[in-house]
Enzyme design. Structure first.
Site, mmCIF file in Angstrom:
data_model
loop_
_atom_site.group_PDB
_atom_site.id
_atom_site.type_symbol
_atom_site.label_atom_id
_atom_site.label_comp_id
_atom_site.label_asym_id
_atom_site.label_seq_id
_atom_site.Cartn_x
_atom_site.Cartn_y
_atom_site.Cartn_z
ATOM 1 N N GLU A 187 -14.556 97.627 116.522
ATOM 2 C CA GLU A 187 -13.813 98.806 117.199
ATOM 3 C C GLU A 187 -12.233 97.572 117.747
ATOM 4 O OE1 GLU A 187 -15.853 102.897 118.403
ATOM 5 O OE2 GLU A 187 -15.010 101.606 119.965
ATOM 6 N N GLU B 294 -19.656 104.744 113.267
ATOM 7 C CA GLU B 294 -20.102 106.126 114.753
ATOM 8 C C GLU B 294 -19.883 107.250 114.751
ATOM 9 O OE1 GLU B 294 -19.173 104.047 118.212
ATOM 10 O OE2 GLU B 294 -19.943 102.276 118.190
#
Length: 435
Positions: A168, A349
């Site tokens: 991320e 995720e």
């Protein structure tokens, strides 16, 4: 239970669970150096209730039972992260043998149980000594990160199913250097501009280092959102476009096409590192796969301040306040496949925060709906090869501390007792404890 079956995904599809080192490991003795999250969480006001990751879920000691949970749930893979300060306490230089030994035990434990190791090099726990030298604002971090990547490849690469460089980068750069919600907690456009570029430049440098040292199956994990306008007004449309550029296109375009969106480079302007364009060939090194983390959409309206302003959507929300919008996952997977790349995609995720308890029917429904969203994307041609639930365990949820629980396994933080939830049992029933 889920309304879908494993066979709906065809042979070879990987089902896994995900965690991150700082959120679960604890074990901060044994030679591990301090990270930016140690100091950030120790600073009053930064984290709910003053919580820290000092003990977390004590995965450092309890990893065998956690791997047993993964195996018994029928999962194929475990997406975990290495802690940079556990392996190289000062970020550069001397290596911590106890850290090497821990990850040897962990990886061998996965392989002994038939679990495929999916590793991430960086899930936000930057060694504090490197932050003292500017952290992600310093171009030299590409070299520091490359050396760290080379160590991981040399010591563990032959046992890893896949390796991601960064988890991320939007959070590493924008959330942490412009919004200031995560470590190191800056709210500065120049800091953000430098971090936004350097995190991707370091990613490319790490890809080179990993490949040079024999690592295979390399990727990066991007957190993406479905960016939508609040209405049809020109200002809302422009806000959604800028929101998409900041959250999605900067990272997709940089990594996969070697080009940043003009909307953002124009906004950042002189704050960007001088000559950043010369780095784009490194930023966009070829990858073997792309990981996508998805939780919700972003709905934008025009803002007098100039930057896009998010507004709440009308749908049901998770305990952390994120709107539940499974269609956004389908749309993103199809968009990335059609507009950016044909390399394999993984949902690395996806999950929801829910109130404490072992019975979590809303989470079961959430996973069921998002797994169906993956199937819908595959039907539209997206080459999605795997899905990792976030998270295996309730854990330290960054600025939320221990207040929000994403786990499919409940953790009593006082006793460290693990208790599978209904969502764990739903996966277990679908996966039939076989591979």
């Amino acid at each position: 239970m889920f309304s879908i079956d494993r066979k709906d995904f065809g042979p070879g599809f990987t089902f896994g669970v995900a965690t991150a080192a700082y959120q679960i490991e604890g074990g901060q003795g044994d030679g591990r150096g301090p990270s930016i999250w140690d100091s950030f969480s120790a600073t009053p006001g930064n984290v709910h209730n003053g919580d820290t990751g000092r003990n977390a879920c004590d995965h450092y000691e309890l990893w065998p039972q956690d791997l047993d949970l993964i195996r018994d749930g029928g999962f194929d893979g475990y997406r975990f992260s290495f802690a940079w300060p556990r392996l190289i306490p000062e970020g550069t230089g001397a290596v911590n043998q106890a850290g090497l030994d821990f990850y040897d035990r962990l990886i061998d434990g996965m392989l002994e149980r038939g679990i495929k190791p999916y590793a991430t090099l960086y899930h936000w726990d930057l060694p504090s000594t490197l932050q003292d030298r500017g952290g992600w604002m310093n171009r030299d971090i590409a070299g520091w990160f490359g050396d760290y990547a080379a160590l991981v490849a040399t010591k563990f690469g032959d046992r890893l199913e896949a390796t991601a460089t960064i988890n991320e980068p939007w959070c590493v750069a924008f959330l942490s250097h412009f919004i200031g919600a995560h470590a190191p907690g800056y709210r500065d456009i120049r800091a953000a501009a430098r971090a936004m570029h350097h995190v991707l430049y370091a990613h490319g440098t790490a890809v080179d280092a990993l490949r040079a040292n024999g690592a295979r199956n390399l990727g990066i994990v991007l957190n993406l959102e479905k960016s939508e306008p609040a209405g049809d007004a020109p200002g809302d449309l422009a806000a959604a476009n800028m929101g998409d550029a900041l959250a999605n296109r900067w990272y997709l375009g940089g990594v996969l096409k070697g080009k940043y969106p003009e909307e953002v480079t124009n906004w950042l302007g002189e704050h960007l590192p001088s000559g950043y364009e010369r780095d784009m060939e490194v930023v966009s090194r070829p990858l073997d796969w792309l990981g996508i983390n998805y939780y919700t959409r972003g709905i934008y309206k025009a803002s007098p301040a100039g930057l896009p302003q998010k507004v709440d959507g009308p749908l049901e929300r998770t305990d952390i306040g994120w709107e539940i919008y499974p269609k956004g996952l389908t749309d993103l997977l199809v968009r990335v496949s059609n507009e950016y790349t044909k390399i394999p995609l993984y949902v690395t995720e996806n999950g929801m925060a829910e109130v404490e308890g072992d019975d979590d029917p809303r989470r079961v429904t959430y996973y069921d709906d998002h797994l169906k969203a993956v199937l819908a994307a595959r039907e539209q041609g997206a080459d999605v090869r795997g899905y990792f639930a976030w998270s295996l365990l309730d854990n330290f949820e960054w600025a939320e501390g221990y207040n929000k629980r994403f786990g499919i396994v409940h953790v009593d933080y006082q006793t460290q007792v693990r208790t599978p939830k209904s969502s764990y049992r739903a996966f277990q029933g679908m996966l039939h404890n076989t591979r």
